[in-house]
Design a protein around this motif. Structure first.
Motif, PDB file in Angstrom:
ATOM      1  N   ARG A 123      -8.659   6.969 -19.249  1.00  0.00           N
ATOM      2  CA  ARG A 123      -7.337   6.898 -18.626  1.00  0.00           C
ATOM      3  C   ARG A 123      -7.250   5.733 -17.642  1.00  0.00           C
ATOM      4  O   ARG A 123      -6.147   5.243 -17.355  1.00  0.00           O
ATOM      5  CB  ARG A 123      -6.989   8.223 -17.959  1.00  0.00           C
ATOM      6  CG  ARG A 123      -6.817   9.351 -18.977  1.00  0.00           C
ATOM      7  CD  ARG A 123      -6.026  10.520 -18.420  1.00  0.00           C
ATOM      8  NE  ARG A 123      -5.869  11.567 -19.433  1.00  0.00           N
ATOM      9  CZ  ARG A 123      -4.905  11.594 -20.342  1.00  0.00           C
ATOM     10  NH1 ARG A 123      -4.017  10.607 -20.379  1.00  0.00           N
ATOM     11  NH2 ARG A 123      -4.825  12.591 -21.220  1.00  0.00           N
ATOM     12  N   ALA A 124      -8.394   5.273 -17.142  1.00  0.00           N
ATOM     13  CA  ALA A 124      -8.387   4.078 -16.297  1.00  0.00           C
ATOM     14  C   ALA A 124      -8.007   2.848 -17.124  1.00  0.00           C
ATOM     15  O   ALA A 124      -7.310   1.952 -16.639  1.00  0.00           O
ATOM     16  CB  ALA A 124      -9.758   3.885 -15.651  1.00  0.00           C
ATOM     17  N   PHE A 125      -8.453   2.815 -18.395  1.00  0.00           N
ATOM     18  CA  PHE A 125      -8.050   1.737 -19.299  1.00  0.00           C
ATOM     19  C   PHE A 125      -6.537   1.753 -19.494  1.00  0.00           C
ATOM     20  O   PHE A 125      -5.856   0.724 -19.405  1.00  0.00           O
ATOM     21  CB  PHE A 125      -8.767   1.890 -20.648  1.00  0.00           C
ATOM     22  CG  PHE A 125      -8.032   1.311 -21.816  1.00  0.00           C
ATOM     23  CD1 PHE A 125      -7.741  -0.054 -21.880  1.00  0.00           C
ATOM     24  CD2 PHE A 125      -7.598   2.124 -22.853  1.00  0.00           C
ATOM     25  CE1 PHE A 125      -7.040  -0.585 -22.964  1.00  0.00           C
ATOM     26  CE2 PHE A 125      -6.913   1.607 -23.936  1.00  0.00           C
ATOM     27  CZ  PHE A 125      -6.622   0.246 -23.989  1.00  0.00           C
ATOM     28  N   LEU A 126      -5.987   2.953 -19.742  1.00  0.00           N
ATOM     29  CA  LEU A 126      -4.547   3.062 -19.965  1.00  0.00           C
ATOM     30  C   LEU A 126      -3.767   2.690 -18.715  1.00  0.00           C
ATOM     31  O   LEU A 126      -2.699   2.059 -18.780  1.00  0.00           O
ATOM     32  CB  LEU A 126      -4.188   4.481 -20.421  1.00  0.00           C
ATOM     33  CG  LEU A 126      -4.748   4.890 -21.789  1.00  0.00           C
ATOM     34  CD1 LEU A 126      -4.505   6.368 -22.053  1.00  0.00           C
ATOM     35  CD2 LEU A 126      -4.152   4.034 -22.894  1.00  0.00           C
ATOM     36  N   GLU A 127      -4.294   3.037 -17.556  1.00  0.00           N
ATOM     37  CA  GLU A 127      -3.644   2.679 -16.303  1.00  0.00           C
ATOM     38  C   GLU A 127      -3.685   1.174 -16.070  1.00  0.00           C
ATOM     39  O   GLU A 127      -2.741   0.572 -15.543  1.00  0.00           O
ATOM     40  CB  GLU A 127      -4.320   3.412 -15.134  1.00  0.00           C
ATOM     41  CG  GLU A 127      -3.717   3.116 -13.768  1.00  0.00           C
ATOM     42  CD  GLU A 127      -2.256   3.547 -13.656  1.00  0.00           C
ATOM     43  OE1 GLU A 127      -1.532   2.936 -12.835  1.00  0.00           O
ATOM     44  OE2 GLU A 127      -1.842   4.474 -14.373  1.00  0.00           O
TER      45      GLU A 127
END
Length: 289
Positions: free
Chosen positions: A203-207
């Motif tokens: 989810r850090a990638f998506l953020e």
């Protein structure tokens, strides 16, 4: 008031069943056939008449809509219609059949005097259910108004790309579109797998890409399937592998190297071998391990 226009839908998989429901919901007389009848039976609750054979479905129909896996499946179904298939019937061919698969269908239409429209669609399960597909169409101007009555129910937009359905222009465009679809599906899976392998929160990638030029709705959609661990099919791994093969074949004939599509085909093959063939294409994620 119900529209007395009748249409036979041959193929009631993920896309065909949604399209049949929308046509019936618009008041048309819809008959449906599927190789496995049990998959078509739920449509009866929506007012669709389910038939045992393609010939029963097309008998007396004003139009035929084919939504089957590939060219050979479409050709087999149409051949099985026999004399019930009348000259002058409108044939809307919405299956993804590729360049080579299209030619025998166009020839069949010519031999039987059918008003043929090459009409693959852009979109998967949800757009199909909501009548929000984009129809890529090729066909003569004199049949466009008739075809448009159906396309306006099935989609939000129709893009006419050629006046000659036999040219395969719409089917070739669909291959180009799907080359991008397969690239995004596999790019998403690889990025999330890499995050896991490197100990990064996916989810850090998506953020990190949120709201920027690298972000896109399809990335979000496929990522949520991977992160949830559930893969309800909108576009299956097996269907994606079939489309990758069609793209590779067409590219080779056109003298083009499609390295990303070849890699996608291999990922879909591995995921299929792991038992994910009937799951959404996002399950190609598992090919990373």
């Amino acid at each position: 008031m119900a529209d007395k226009t009748s249409v036979a839908v041959l193929g009631t998989g993920i896309m065909g069943s949604a399209m049949a429901r929308n046509l019936a919901g618009a008041g048309l007389d819809v008959r449906a056939w599927n190789r496995t009848r049990a998959k078509a039976e739920p449509l009866a609750a929506d007012g669709v008449r389910v038939t045992d054979t393609p010939a029963e479905a097309v008998d007396g129909a004003d139009a035929v809509l084919t939504v089957l896996l590939d060219g050979p499946a479409v050709l087999d179904a149409m051949r099985r219609c026999g004399p019930a298939l009348r000259a002058g019937t409108l044939w809307l061919q919405a299956s993804t059949v590729g360049a080579d698969g299209h030619a025998p269908l166009a020839a069949f239409a010519g031999e039987h005097g059918l008003d043929f429209v090459d009409a693959p669609v852009v979109g998967t399960k949800e757009p199909a259910e909501n009548g929000l597909l984009t129809v890529l169409a090729a066909g003569p101007r004199e049949v466009r108004e008739r075809a448009g009555r159906f396309f306006d129910i099935l989609g939000q937009r129709t893009l006419w790309v050629d006046e000659d359905a036999a040219s395969g222009a719409a089917s070739r465009l669909k291959l180009v579109v799907n080359s991008w679809v397969l690239t995004v599906i596999n790019g998403t899976g690889e990025a999330l797998a890499l995050a896991q392998g490197l100990g990064v929160d996916p989810r850090a990638f998506l953020e990190a890409v949120a709201g920027g030029p690298l972000d896109l709705p399809y990335l979000r959609m496929k990522s949520e399937l991977v992160l949830s661990g559930a893969y309800p099919a909108a576009f299956t791994v097996s269907a994606a592998r079939k489309d990758a093969r069609l793209i590779e074949e067409a590219a080779a004939a056109g003298g083009v190297h499609v390295d990303l599509v070849a890699a996608a085909a291999e990922r879909f093959r591995r995921a299929e071998a792991q038992g994910h063939g009937d799951e959404d294409g996002a399950a190609a994620y598992f090919a990373s391990f």
